[in-house]
Design a protein around this motif. Sequence first.
Motif, PDB file in Angstrom:
ATOM      1  N   PHE A   1     102.439  37.407   7.335  1.00 53.88           N
ATOM      2  CA  PHE A   1     102.140  37.451   8.604  1.00 53.88           C
ATOM      3  C   PHE A   1     101.145  38.506   9.007  1.00 53.88           C
ATOM      4  O   PHE A   1     101.107  38.840  10.270  1.00 53.88           O
ATOM      5  CB  PHE A   1     103.349  37.303   9.503  1.00 53.88           C
ATOM      6  N   GLN A   2     100.357  39.106   8.019  1.00 54.27           N
ATOM      7  CA  GLN A   2      99.592  40.133   8.518  1.00 54.27           C
ATOM      8  C   GLN A   2      98.060  39.809   8.393  1.00 54.27           C
ATOM      9  O   GLN A   2      97.769  38.901   7.999  1.00 54.27           O
ATOM     10  CB  GLN A   2      99.976  41.458   7.206  1.00 54.27           C
ATOM     11  N   LYS A   3      97.325  40.474   8.990  1.00 56.01           N
ATOM     12  CA  LYS A   3      95.867  40.330   9.176  1.00 56.01           C
ATOM     13  C   LYS A   3      95.322  40.827   7.773  1.00 56.01           C
ATOM     14  O   LYS A   3      95.862  42.077   7.252  1.00 56.01           O
ATOM     15  CB  LYS A   3      95.287  41.274  10.135  1.00 56.01           C
ATOM     16  N   THR A   4      94.581  40.321   7.136  1.00 58.41           N
ATOM     17  CA  THR A   4      94.030  40.545   5.814  1.00 58.41           C
ATOM     18  C   THR A   4      92.471  40.503   5.910  1.00 58.41           C
ATOM     19  O   THR A   4      91.949  39.742   6.695  1.00 58.41           O
ATOM     20  CB  THR A   4      94.422  39.208   4.661  1.00 58.41           C
TER      21      THR A   4
ATOM     22  N   VAL B   1      81.901  28.669   1.174  1.00 59.85           N
ATOM     23  CA  VAL B   1      82.964  28.058   1.683  1.00 59.85           C
ATOM     24  C   VAL B   1      84.033  29.293   1.910  1.00 59.85           C
ATOM     25  O   VAL B   1      84.530  29.992   1.000  1.00 59.85           O
ATOM     26  CB  VAL B   1      83.862  27.218   0.786  1.00 59.85           C
ATOM     27  N   LEU B   2      84.557  29.408   3.211  1.00 62.26           N
ATOM     28  CA  LEU B   2      85.611  30.350   3.613  1.00 62.26           C
ATOM     29  C   LEU B   2      86.845  29.632   3.660  1.00 62.26           C
ATOM     30  O   LEU B   2      87.243  28.658   4.797  1.00 62.26           O
ATOM     31  CB  LEU B   2      85.040  30.972   4.885  1.00 62.26           C
ATOM     32  N   ASP B   3      87.948  30.042   3.016  1.00 60.23           N
ATOM     33  CA  ASP B   3      89.378  29.158   3.125  1.00 60.23           C
ATOM     34  C   ASP B   3      90.295  30.023   3.734  1.00 60.23           C
ATOM     35  O   ASP B   3      90.445  31.185   3.320  1.00 60.23           O
ATOM     36  CB  ASP B   3      89.739  28.928   1.674  1.00 60.23           C
ATOM     37  N   CYS B   4      90.821  29.591   4.795  1.00 60.59           N
ATOM     38  CA  CYS B   4      91.641  30.531   5.696  1.00 60.59           C
ATOM     39  C   CYS B   4      93.254  30.009   5.408  1.00 60.59           C
ATOM     40  O   CYS B   4      94.185  30.423   6.085  1.00 60.59           O
ATOM     41  CB  CYS B   4      91.363  30.158   6.987  1.00 60.59           C
ATOM     42  N   GLU B   5      93.410  28.786   4.598  1.00 60.49           N
ATOM     43  CA  GLU B   5      94.782  28.395   4.397  1.00 60.49           C
ATOM     44  C   GLU B   5      95.603  29.263   3.503  1.00 60.49           C
ATOM     45  O   GLU B   5      95.004  29.647   2.456  1.00 60.49           O
ATOM     46  CB  GLU B   5      94.695  26.746   3.864  1.00 60.49           C
ATOM     47  N   LEU B   6      96.761  29.633   3.669  1.00 63.56           N
ATOM     48  CA  LEU B   6      97.738  30.294   3.120  1.00 63.56           C
ATOM     49  C   LEU B   6      98.962  29.300   2.569  1.00 63.56           C
ATOM     50  O   LEU B   6      99.149  28.118   3.396  1.00 63.56           O
ATOM     51  CB  LEU B   6      98.259  31.361   3.823  1.00 63.56           C
TER      52      LEU B   6
ATOM     53  N   ALA C   1      74.808  36.380   5.892  1.00 57.25           N
ATOM     54  CA  ALA C   1      75.604  37.557   5.461  1.00 57.25           C
ATOM     55  C   ALA C   1      76.173  38.216   6.524  1.00 57.25           C
ATOM     56  O   ALA C   1      75.568  38.457   7.799  1.00 57.25           O
ATOM     57  CB  ALA C   1      74.985  38.385   4.585  1.00 57.25           C
ATOM     58  N   GLY C   2      77.592  38.746   6.338  1.00 59.71           N
ATOM     59  CA  GLY C   2      78.095  39.306   7.691  1.00 59.71           C
ATOM     60  C   GLY C   2      79.499  39.390   7.657  1.00 59.71           C
ATOM     61  O   GLY C   2      80.239  38.906   6.672  1.00 59.71           O
ATOM     62  N   THR C   3      80.140  39.349   8.791  1.00 61.97           N
ATOM     63  CA  THR C   3      81.823  39.342   8.870  1.00 61.97           C
ATOM     64  C   THR C   3      82.003  38.077   9.766  1.00 61.97           C
ATOM     65  O   THR C   3      81.244  37.842  10.680  1.00 61.97           O
ATOM     66  CB  THR C   3      82.239  40.376   9.545  1.00 61.97           C
ATOM     67  N   TYR C   4      82.999  37.439   9.189  1.00 58.96           N
ATOM     68  CA  TYR C   4      83.712  36.303   9.755  1.00 58.96           C
ATOM     69  C   TYR C   4      84.937  36.349  10.036  1.00 58.96           C
ATOM     70  O   TYR C   4      85.684  36.962   9.251  1.00 58.96           O
ATOM     71  CB  TYR C   4      83.280  34.789   8.938  1.00 58.96           C
ATOM     72  N   ARG C   5      85.580  36.023  11.194  1.00 61.03           N
ATOM     73  CA  ARG C   5      87.093  35.911  11.214  1.00 61.03           C
ATOM     74  C   ARG C   5      87.587  34.594  11.539  1.00 61.03           C
ATOM     75  O   ARG C   5      87.055  33.729  12.296  1.00 61.03           O
ATOM     76  CB  ARG C   5      87.363  36.722  12.568  1.00 61.03           C
ATOM     77  N   CYS C   6      88.845  34.474  10.590  1.00 60.16           N
ATOM     78  CA  CYS C   6      89.361  33.354  10.777  1.00 60.16           C
ATOM     79  C   CYS C   6      91.001  33.571  11.776  1.00 60.16           C
ATOM     80  O   CYS C   6      91.385  34.512  11.190  1.00 60.16           O
ATOM     81  CB  CYS C   6      89.873  32.498   9.387  1.00 60.16           C
ATOM     82  N   GLU C   7      91.122  32.609  12.408  1.00 57.66           N
ATOM     83  CA  GLU C   7      92.461  32.788  13.197  1.00 57.66           C
ATOM     84  C   GLU C   7      93.338  31.404  13.163  1.00 57.66           C
ATOM     85  O   GLU C   7      92.624  30.335  13.606  1.00 57.66           O
ATOM     86  CB  GLU C   7      92.216  33.139  14.748  1.00 57.66           C
TER      87      GLU C   7
ATOM     88  N   THR D   1      98.058  33.745  11.710  1.00 60.40           N
ATOM     89  CA  THR D   1      97.350  34.281  10.843  1.00 60.40           C
ATOM     90  C   THR D   1      95.772  34.872  11.128  1.00 60.40           C
ATOM     91  O   THR D   1      95.279  34.101  11.859  1.00 60.40           O
ATOM     92  CB  THR D   1      97.122  33.268   9.460  1.00 60.40           C
ATOM     93  N   ILE D   2      95.363  36.059  10.616  1.00 58.71           N
ATOM     94  CA  ILE D   2      94.183  36.448  10.894  1.00 58.71           C
ATOM     95  C   ILE D   2      93.339  37.045   9.643  1.00 58.71           C
ATOM     96  O   ILE D   2      93.995  37.846   8.904  1.00 58.71           O
ATOM     97  CB  ILE D   2      94.051  37.406  12.051  1.00 58.71           C
ATOM     98  N   ILE D   3      92.296  36.491   9.381  1.00 61.60           N
ATOM     99  CA  ILE D   3      91.792  36.949   8.013  1.00 61.60           C
ATOM    100  C   ILE D   3      90.384  37.190   8.242  1.00 61.60           C
ATOM    101  O   ILE D   3      89.491  36.275   8.966  1.00 61.60           O
ATOM    102  CB  ILE D   3      91.628  35.718   6.725  1.00 61.60           C
ATOM    103  N   TYR D   4      89.832  38.210   7.941  1.00 64.54           N
ATOM    104  CA  TYR D   4      88.504  38.716   8.086  1.00 64.54           C
ATOM    105  C   TYR D   4      87.636  38.418   6.707  1.00 64.54           C
ATOM    106  O   TYR D   4      88.017  38.826   5.551  1.00 64.54           O
ATOM    107  CB  TYR D   4      88.320  40.164   8.479  1.00 64.54           C
ATOM    108  N   PHE D   5      86.600  37.798   6.566  1.00 68.61           N
ATOM    109  CA  PHE D   5      85.699  37.422   5.543  1.00 68.61           C
ATOM    110  C   PHE D   5      84.436  38.543   5.638  1.00 68.61           C
ATOM    111  O   PHE D   5      83.734  38.386   6.327  1.00 68.61           O
ATOM    112  CB  PHE D   5      85.374  36.162   5.485  1.00 68.61           C
ATOM    113  N   HIS D   6      84.199  39.233   4.798  1.00 75.05           N
ATOM    114  CA  HIS D   6      83.019  40.209   4.792  1.00 75.05           C
ATOM    115  C   HIS D   6      82.213  39.622   3.525  1.00 75.05           C
ATOM    116  O   HIS D   6      82.450  39.607   2.372  1.00 75.05           O
ATOM    117  CB  HIS D   6      83.326  41.417   4.382  1.00 75.05           C
ATOM    118  N   VAL D   7      80.962  38.837   4.069  1.00 78.99           N
ATOM    119  CA  VAL D   7      80.338  38.027   3.167  1.00 78.99           C
ATOM    120  C   VAL D   7      78.949  38.694   2.803  1.00 78.99           C
ATOM    121  O   VAL D   7      78.402  39.198   3.352  1.00 78.99           O
ATOM    122  CB  VAL D   7      79.819  36.496   3.983  1.00 78.99           C
ATOM    123  N   THR D   8      78.840  38.580   1.687  1.00 78.50           N
ATOM    124  CA  THR D   8      77.497  39.255   1.018  1.00 78.50           C
ATOM    125  C   THR D   8      76.572  38.042   0.280  1.00 78.50           C
ATOM    126  O   THR D   8      77.453  37.232  -0.409  1.00 78.50           O
ATOM    127  CB  THR D   8      77.792  40.082  -0.298  1.00 78.50           C
ATOM    128  N   VAL D   9      75.280  38.070   0.706  1.00 77.89           N
ATOM    129  CA  VAL D   9      74.586  36.924   0.055  1.00 77.89           C
ATOM    130  C   VAL D   9      73.579  37.451  -0.971  1.00 77.89           C
ATOM    131  O   VAL D   9      72.936  38.486  -0.700  1.00 77.89           O
ATOM    132  CB  VAL D   9      73.650  36.152   1.212  1.00 77.89           C
TER     133      VAL D   9
END
Length: 288
Positions: A130-133, A146-151, A195-201, A211-219
Amino acid sequence: MGPRRLPLLVAALAGCLLPARGCVMCDPNVVEALNSLETDYLPGHLEAKHHKNVMKRVKQAVEAFKDLPIDEDSYMGVVDEATLEKAAWSLLKDLKRIMDSDVKGELFVKELFWMLHLAKDNFASYAAQFQKTERKVKFHQMEDMVLDCELNWHKISQGLTDYSFYRVWRNNSETLVSKGKEPTLTKTMVRPKDAGTYRCELGSVQSSPATIIYFHVTVLPKRIVEEIPSPNTETKDEVAPGEVPLDRPQTATTLQSQSPKPEKVLRRRLVGLLIWGFVVLIASVATV
């Protein structure tokens, strides 16, 4: 300790997962459960002279449950009911196993504290979910992102609502990209601007997200696919319209492949000799 007292201790230990609960030993249920342990169970399993010291260590072990190896800045303070029940029943099972074994003396003390040690580790592993990742992901240009937020614990947990994906900009502002039951965000044919940062909640029925997950996307640049001709494919010289193809110079290997084999030459000579023999024979008969 009677069966009715066990849930009190379990519930108190489970409460340690939530930093907002504060002092664990201040909870009256914990005080009551530990008093029952000292008065109802220890007398038949440990010498009276060791009761005070053992209870002091037990209380310290229970208080240590709040010192979980969790980053306070990343911990969200929300643990769903199903996870708490899972940890609680694990502790109940281990505690019941110790009591049913009817161990006494030093062996009882060792098993009791080893059980508390394992219980703390279990709570820490459950709470860590239950931490931010943050995740760093890479995609090639013109491919699907494809950004997957499911744990793994999401499907069995209760009190969860919708997944929300946000685009986080450099000024820390956010734009909602999608929201719903689908745990993934898919974007086809990504480009450098994606490219950039996406946040899933993942929302919950409580005030805080589960749940909070940050995705740092590089193209990355587009993949270069090199076409290698098949070894069985014959290549021919290209001839422009109106041009006469020129004969390629014959190499020694080509000339050798075109020359007749020695066996064929010998066979031809023998056939020739036989023909001439018949001709001579017929001419001789005719002359006679």
